[in-house]
Scaffold this active site. Structure first.
Site, mmCIF file in Angstrom:
data_model
loop_
_atom_site.group_PDB
_atom_site.id
_atom_site.type_symbol
_atom_site.label_atom_id
_atom_site.label_comp_id
_atom_site.label_asym_id
_atom_site.label_seq_id
_atom_site.Cartn_x
_atom_site.Cartn_y
_atom_site.Cartn_z
ATOM 1 N N CYS A 1 39.490 40.632 41.252
ATOM 2 C CA CYS A 1 39.094 41.508 40.156
ATOM 3 C C CYS A 1 37.695 41.112 39.680
ATOM 4 C CB CYS A 1 40.105 41.394 39.006
ATOM 5 S SG CYS A 1 40.042 39.795 38.145
ATOM 6 N N HIS B 1 44.655 33.815 36.739
ATOM 7 C CA HIS B 1 44.729 34.409 38.071
ATOM 8 C C HIS B 1 44.634 33.293 39.098
ATOM 9 C CE1 HIS B 1 43.278 38.725 36.906
ATOM 10 N NE2 HIS B 1 44.170 38.247 36.048
ATOM 11 N N GLU C 1 42.807 32.873 41.708
ATOM 12 C CA GLU C 1 41.441 32.449 42.030
ATOM 13 C C GLU C 1 40.868 31.541 40.946
ATOM 14 O OE1 GLU C 1 41.506 36.953 43.127
ATOM 15 O OE2 GLU C 1 42.600 35.596 41.801
ATOM 16 N N CYS D 1 37.491 37.445 38.372
ATOM 17 C CA CYS D 1 37.540 36.454 39.448
ATOM 18 C C CYS D 1 36.274 36.504 40.307
ATOM 19 C CB CYS D 1 38.793 36.654 40.287
ATOM 20 S SG CYS D 1 40.317 36.293 39.359
#
Length: 151
Positions: free
Chosen positions: A85, A55, A57, A88
């Site tokens: 999420c 992801h 992040e 993260c």
């Protein structure tokens, strides 16, 4: 910077999100900033990297930690185009990010103001300051367009 000394790094995060979309990834971009300077940046790339943890992040946090030579990103801000999420949000807490800025809320997968609300849990040992809605319209429009094209 505006008169309050606030500089938004969301335009850069949005540009990274557009780059992700151009490669077929979900359009999410993230930028780690310290003392007004970009330390690291990334966009989503789980498909390209064959890595479900890739992801924006997570990648930006990993790159910032390498750049700074420290697993703690004390004094750093994270700018991201979508509400993080649970994975993260956990990484943000573990990295000790000082401030989280995100554009669009994510009622389905977000874990800051929705779902798990990671930072509100007693087990969360670090809670960043959280600011939402910066660049929200642009981020939401980009995400809607991306998913509309794939249906």
């Amino acid at each position: 910077m505006n008169e309050a000394g606030f500089r938004s790094f969301m335009p850069r995060a949005l540009a990274l999100a557009r780059a992700a979309a151009d490669t077929g990834e979900v359009p999410i971009g993230a930028v780690v900033v310290r003392d007004g300077q970009i330390i690291a940046e990334a966009h989503n790339s789980p498909r390209a990297d064959h890595d479900p943890t890739a992801h924006a992040e997570i990648l930006a946090i990993r790159r910032a930690a390498l750049a700074l030579g420290d697993e703690r990103l004390t004094g750093c801000d994270l700018w991201v185009t979508l509400e993080p999420c649970a994975m993260c949000a956990g990484a943000i807490a573990h990295a000790r990010i000082a401030r989280l800025y995100y554009a669009a809320s994510d009622p389905k997968g977000g874990a800051v103001e929705h779902g798990a609300r990671v930072f509100d849990q007693p087990q969360c040992l670090h809670r960043p300051e959280v600011y939402t809605g910066i660049g929200e319209a642009d981020a939401a429009q980009m995400l809607r367009g991306f998913f509309r094209e794939r249906r």
